[in-house]
Design a protein around this motif. Structure first.
Motif, short mmCIF file in Angstrom:
data_model
loop_
_atom_site.label_atom_id
_atom_site.label_comp_id
_atom_site.label_asym_id
_atom_site.label_seq_id
_atom_site.Cartn_x
_atom_site.Cartn_y
_atom_site.Cartn_z
N ALA A 145 0.82 -1.21 0.00
CA ALA A 145 0.00 0.00 0.00
C ALA A 145 0.86 1.27 0.00
CB ALA A 145 -0.94 0.00 1.20
N ALA A 146 2.14 1.13 0.26
CA ALA A 146 3.04 2.30 0.24
C ALA A 146 3.21 2.76 -1.20
CB ALA A 146 4.39 1.92 0.83
N ASP A 147 3.17 4.08 -1.41
CA ASP A 147 3.34 4.58 -2.78
C ASP A 147 4.79 4.35 -3.24
OD1 ASP A 147 4.95 6.67 -1.79
OD2 ASP A 147 3.28 8.08 -1.75
N GLY A 148 5.02 4.58 -4.51
CA GLY A 148 6.33 4.30 -5.10
C GLY A 148 7.47 5.04 -4.43
N GLU A 149 7.23 6.28 -4.06
CA GLU A 149 8.29 7.08 -3.43
C GLU A 149 8.64 6.52 -2.05
OE1 GLU A 149 8.72 11.59 -1.82
OE2 GLU A 149 7.83 11.35 -3.82
N GLU A 150 7.62 6.21 -1.26
CA GLU A 150 7.85 5.68 0.09
C GLU A 150 8.54 4.32 0.02
OE1 GLU A 150 5.28 4.30 4.02
OE2 GLU A 150 4.31 5.49 2.47
N THR B 282 12.42 3.42 1.39
CA THR B 282 12.68 2.36 2.36
C THR B 282 13.84 1.49 1.90
OG1 THR B 282 10.38 2.33 3.05
CG2 THR B 282 11.70 0.39 3.59
N SER B 283 13.77 1.03 0.65
CA SER B 283 14.87 0.20 0.15
C SER B 283 16.13 1.04 -0.05
CB SER B 283 14.47 -0.50 -1.15
OG SER B 283 14.09 0.43 -2.13
N GLY B 284 15.96 2.32 -0.35
CA GLY B 284 17.11 3.20 -0.53
C GLY B 284 17.93 3.36 0.74
N VAL B 285 17.26 3.42 1.88
CA VAL B 285 17.96 3.52 3.17
C VAL B 285 18.82 2.28 3.40
CG1 VAL B 285 17.60 3.53 5.68
CG2 VAL B 285 16.28 5.07 4.23
N ILE B 286 18.27 1.13 3.10
CA ILE B 286 19.01 -0.12 3.28
C ILE B 286 20.22 -0.15 2.35
CG2 ILE B 286 18.88 -2.64 3.00
CD1 ILE B 286 15.87 -2.33 3.83
N VAL B 287 20.01 0.24 1.09
CA VAL B 287 21.10 0.24 0.12
C VAL B 287 22.20 1.23 0.53
CG1 VAL B 287 21.71 0.76 -2.28
CG2 VAL B 287 19.66 -0.58 -1.77
N GLU B 288 21.81 2.40 1.03
CA GLU B 288 22.82 3.38 1.47
C GLU B 288 23.68 2.80 2.59
OE1 GLU B 288 24.06 6.26 0.58
OE2 GLU B 288 22.76 6.36 -1.17
N ARG B 289 23.07 2.07 3.51
CA ARG B 289 23.85 1.45 4.59
C ARG B 289 24.82 0.41 4.05
NH1 ARG B 289 19.36 0.89 9.43
NH2 ARG B 289 19.20 3.12 9.78
N ILE C 50 -1.90 1.74 -6.77
CA ILE C 50 -1.12 2.58 -5.87
C ILE C 50 -0.25 3.51 -6.72
CG2 ILE C 50 0.58 2.58 -3.99
CD1 ILE C 50 -2.08 1.22 -3.27
N PRO C 51 -0.28 4.84 -6.44
CA PRO C 51 0.54 5.78 -7.22
C PRO C 51 2.03 5.43 -7.16
CG PRO C 51 -1.02 6.96 -5.81
CD PRO C 51 -1.10 5.51 -5.43
#
Length: 165
Positions: A23-28, A32-39, A118-119
């Motif tokens: 249900a999370a939109d594309g940006e959200e 979320t995955s971006g934070v994991i990848v940055e780590r 979902i947008p």
């Protein structure tokens, strides 16, 4: 009767969790995955930062892997959760396995359909296949666990029948 109902609770909870992720939109979802990848990138880089182009390319590849790995993990857990209620109905392992896989496949189809509304998200059959592969991994792990338990402790029915007069 109550015990049979309770066996479905873990699968229902995992399905609710998957629905909430979808249900999370594309940006959200991307952040979320971006934070994991940055780590991960910070661990890989250490004290020596990568050139921006190389870092961006690696970021894209890692984000794809993290997102698809999350799909597989969600559905592996769902498959394990389905084994609990299904194992009360089917003692042979393989009917249990294909019913669990079918249930996960059907839920993955509805999940991808849901994402089309979902947008910023899209429903893809490729993701259904990735989800189904994750479910298969979960089922194989679950069958291994069930087989070990049944081998070590025997079926409950066998123990009851042996102790009955």
């Amino acid at each position: 009767m109550r015990n049979r109902f309770l066996r479905w609770v873990p699968a229902a909870l995992v399905m609710i969790l998957i629905f909430s992720f979808s249900a999370a939109d594309g940006e959200e979802s991307g952040s979320t995955s971006g934070v994991i990848v940055e780590r991960i990138l910070k661990l890989v880089e250490g004290d020596r930062p990568m050139p921006p182009q190389k870092r961006e390319a690696l970021f894209e590849r890692l984000q794809f892997a993290v997102r698809k790995g999350a799909h597989m993990t969600e559905y592996a857990v769902l498959a394990l959760a389905f084994l609990l209620p299904f194992s009360q109905y089917w003692r042979p392992v393989w009917p249990l396995a294909w019913r669990g896989e079918l249930a996960c496949f059907l839920y993955a189809c509805t999940d991808e359909l849901h994402q089309r509304f979902i947008p910023g998200r899209s429903g893809r059959f490729q993701d259904v296949l990735i989800d189904s592969a994750g479910a298969l991994v979960g089922i194989l792990v679950g069958i291994g666990i069930l087989s070990y338990i049944r081998k070590k402790h025997g079926n409950i029915e066998d123990r009851v029948n042996r102790t009955a007069p």
